[in-house]
Each structure stands twice: as C-alpha cells, then as structure tokens.
Design an enzyme around this catalytic site. Sequence first.
Site, mmCIF file in Angstrom:
data_model
loop_
_atom_site.group_PDB
_atom_site.id
_atom_site.type_symbol
_atom_site.label_atom_id
_atom_site.label_comp_id
_atom_site.label_asym_id
_atom_site.label_seq_id
_atom_site.Cartn_x
_atom_site.Cartn_y
_atom_site.Cartn_z
ATOM 1 N N GLU A 67 -3.244 10.607 -1.222
ATOM 2 C CA GLU A 67 -3.136 9.203 -1.612
ATOM 3 C C GLU A 67 -4.435 8.720 -2.251
ATOM 4 O OE1 GLU A 67 -0.842 6.056 -2.210
ATOM 5 O OE2 GLU A 67 -0.125 7.636 -0.869
ATOM 6 N N ASN A 124 -1.214 -2.135 -9.032
ATOM 7 C CA ASN A 124 -1.614 -2.840 -7.817
ATOM 8 C C ASN A 124 -3.131 -2.930 -7.750
ATOM 9 O OD1 ASN A 124 0.864 -3.373 -6.393
ATOM 10 N ND2 ASN A 124 1.064 -1.176 -6.089
#
Length: 606
Positions: A271, A448
Amino acid sequence: MWKLARFTAKNLRQTRRFSAAIPGPCIVHKRGTDILHDPWFNKDTGFPLTERDRLGLRGLLPPRVISFEQQYDRFMESYRSLEHNTRGEPANVVALAKWRILNRLHDRNETLYYRVLIDNIRDFAPIIYTPTVGLVCQNYGGLFRRPRGMYFSAKDKGEMMSMIYNWPAEQVDMIVLTDGSRILGLGDLGVQGIGIPIGKLDIYVAAAGMNPQRILPVMLDVGTNNQKLLEDGLYLGLREPRLEGDEYLAIVDEFMEAVFTRWPKAIVQFEDFQMKWAFETLQRYRKRFCMFNDDIQGTAGVALAGLLGAVRAQGRPLTDFVKQKIVVVGAGSAGIGVLTMAKQVAWKMMGSPENMEANNQFWLLDKFGLITKDRKNLDPAAAPFARGFGPGEIEGLREGASLIEVIKKVKPHVLLGLSGVGGVFDEQVLKAMRESDSPRPAVFAMSNPTMNAECTAVDAFKYAGQNIVFASGSPFENVDLGNGKVGHVNQANNMYLFPGIGLGTLLSGAHFISDGMMQAAAECLASYMTDEEIQKGILFPSISSIRHITSEVGAAIIHAAVAEELAEGHGEIGLKELMHMSKEETLNYVARNMWYPVYSPLVHEK
C-alpha cells in the site's frame, strides 16, 4: 462474468447469523487490571459478575453491569454530542476530533469499536479511512499515544526473522504493508504512513469480517526524503535519506522472507509505495508469495467497474467497451494499473492482439503532457500506452500535448484522473468534455484525499454538463441540479474490492493472486447495479451494504481461483469441496467465515 445477487435485508441477516453465533469460551492467561488494559479482552463495565469473580475484577469496576447494547448506545450518544459541539469548527478540526474519539475506543475496547464501525460504516469509513486518514498521517507525531502494528526499519537488517516472532498472534491472515513513500496524494510521509495500514485493516475487519486478532499493520521504515519531517522534533522515524536500489530491495526481501516463514498462508497487501517500487515489488514477489498491490490492482479493479458502468449508462452493451475513447491523467502506479487491467479486458473482448493493436483506445498524460513514443527517457511502465503514429492516431497530437488539446482533438467518452493534482480538471477542461463523442460522457476524479481531487462534483456537473456520469475517489455530496434532478456522486473507492480480494484469496487457499482473479472481482462489482440504477448515473452501491458486496466479491475470487487451478482449500474446506460448490453455497461459505463482534465468555487459565 460473475453475476452479483441483489443485496437484501435477508442477505444481511444471513451474514450476521453465520458470523455472530454465540461464541465459545475464550481462554485468557491474565487477571485483574491486566485484563482491563488489554483492548481485545476488555469489556469495560460489561463483565458479568461471574466473570468479575473468576478474573479478579471485583472492586476494579463500578458495580453496575452494562450490557453490550447499552455500551453501544452510550458511545453513539457521546459521538453525536461531539458532532453537535463541534458544529461551525474548521473541517480538519472536526475530522480529527471524530478520529480521536474512535481511536480512544479502539485503544480501550476492540470488540465494541468494531461493532460501532460495522453498524455505522457509511459514516465512520471517511474517518478511519480516506480522507481523514491522510490528515492523521500528516499529524501522526503529535497524535501518537500507543503503538499499533509492527515497525521494521533499515536498522533492523539481519534481525527481521527473529523480530517477526515478537508479534503475539500465533496466526496472521492479513498484513497491510507500506514504506510511507507515497501516502495517498500527500507524498513521502515516512513512518507517519503507518496510519494507512491501520485504517485499511480496520476496513478489512468491518467489510470482510477478518478476525482482528489475525491482522497486522506494518511500517517498513527505510528513511524519508521529506526534509520537513527530518527537521520535525516529533518525527518518530529514522532521520536519514531513503534507501535506494539493492539496499532497499534487500530490506523488503528480508521482511517478506520473515513473514512467510512464520505465517506461510498469510496475504500481504502492498500500500502507498512510490511508483518505481510499487511495480518493482509487485513483479518481484507476486509469483513467490501471496501478495497484491492495492494501488495498482485494487484501484484498477474499481476503476474498471466504473468504466464498464459508464458503457452501460450510455445504453450500450458491455462489448462496446472496446470502442470507448479513454483519456487518463496520471501515469503513476494507479493510472498504469487501471490501463493495464482495462487493456487486458479489452483484449479478451476483441479476441486477438492484432485487433487490439489496431484499436488503441487510451491516451495517457503526465505532468509533461501526452505520452508518446517520442518521449525521452520513457518510463517502461508507461511505454505500452504511449501513442505512436499508426492506426487510430489523431493528427496534431504530438508528444507533450496539453490536456485541453487532447480533449478537444480526441473528444473522449471518459476523462479519468489519477494525477494527485487537485483542480487539474478546471473549467476549461470540463467544458471541453461537452464536445465528447459520447451522449453521456464520464468524468472520474479519483485522486485522494479530497484536496487532491481533480475537480469537485459541483464543478463537474456545472461545466461538463448535467448528463455526465461522475465518480470520485473521495466522498462528495450528490449535486442538486434543479427541477428535482440529482447529479449522483459515485465514490470509486478501493474498499469495494480489496476486502473481498483478501478474504476470497484466504478462503480459497490460493498462494498466488492472478490477473484473472482480479478481473473476476472487478467484473463482479461492475455487474452489481441494476440497469435502472445505472441509467440514473449510479455506478456503485451504498457503502452500507459493504459486507454483502464483499461476500460476493470474495465468492467470485474463489470461483476464479478454482477455475485457474490455484485454489487449495482452507481449514476444513478442501479443494474438492470448493470445486463442487454452487454460487449460492460459495456465498454462504464466505459469509459463514466473517467475524462479527460479540463478547466471548472469558475463562482464566494459568
């Protein structure tokens, strides 16, 4: 394509019935205050009198026993009171206040925390996950109160095999790992990026029913190149530049070997790694270990589901996806991941590489403009999507052409942003989308956190037209278009897919996550919405039904793993049983294996 069953109240009741059955007793080796200080075993005032006696808790708690449901109601009342008292405060202040109250509950009583999260996932996901998690990471040094997860650093080289045994859980099913090098669209946040694995794993528990005792957030601290952090007195990570090259890979190699030596059936989700390491590590490990990269593959799956939904919104069959002209802004790991999966699906639809070559439907831009084969020092990851000068090329579009030039020349059906640059879809760009060759163009502003979104929902409908289909990575409110019309905002959030990918892979027993499994997950999500909903511009379901969505995605992953002969079975369910399961039986199998928070009876054992 896996066809998703419609979500119903009956489905939710079944899921809870399977996962919330009365638990057996839990053996504990602690007594007294040690239990009250352990968030996994602590029930606060919920310990019944018999447990208080056998666990040495008499006198350590107020005498009144408060039920689980009463504790739940009391917390929600406190939360609503906080909302009321912070009205009018700056958005960042409110967001952090909400995060703090949830984090305090998490630190004290995990069972109650996850019950609150599951039952209010639509309201709380933006707090424990995107967009608030970005704010938490930026302020992590000042917010830190107690450690959560594990920290492996460059200083631990040669020690990771022994360090991994410091984690108390005998079994770990799911690990989320980051090196903090590209946190959301915020860049290098170093060790402060640990907030991302923590938030992602909370979503795994809430959406997929992963047992919270068998999850592990991990920060791989290899330094930071963020000078501001290096000079920050509160920074908790290594104060040195990031490792590069073979030194960097040696650290990741050692960590992966340690993890899979202790927990050979674990799944690791990479991630928020910077692009070069995201692709490098995915290719390096995906055939050796059970792992995937959510930024590359998860984002690609959700975006692909949105792209297929956009085709349906035009009233066209899914096979017309190959005719869509798609402009992608952002050539990082997410943008390349989306294009790779979209190209694989188009290839499958067209049936031959020759057809694919003659039907180049993608235009990729980065901060230097349109990427073509004339680009000097062309990134190998972007090379397959660089425009040439053969069939399908548009005269006048050369290397470095601006976004507005590309839109005016191409007249795309879809404008998709994964750039991390807030506001890059400005008024001029959005107005140019009115000239799209599609009767219903799509604008996807997927970066984001919210401040990095390529455009707002309001601007998209105002400038690109009321008939567009809109999706974003961060949450926006639906837009009132007047005359009773609503501009629907679709949050193209990875949480629709990664929980099901992880749970389905675990329950299939697969030791490798294939492209076919990822595509099955994306196609499963794409088929969820009815034609009526799609025509309204609704591409994704409500987050409120996330457990059911995850059950279906997980079942699709299992069927794909069985079809590709990658499944080996899990626990008492072997490969033979998986091979003979119907779709309904597979769905029930996934639902039965979802953990649901209830207080277990505690029994002390020395």
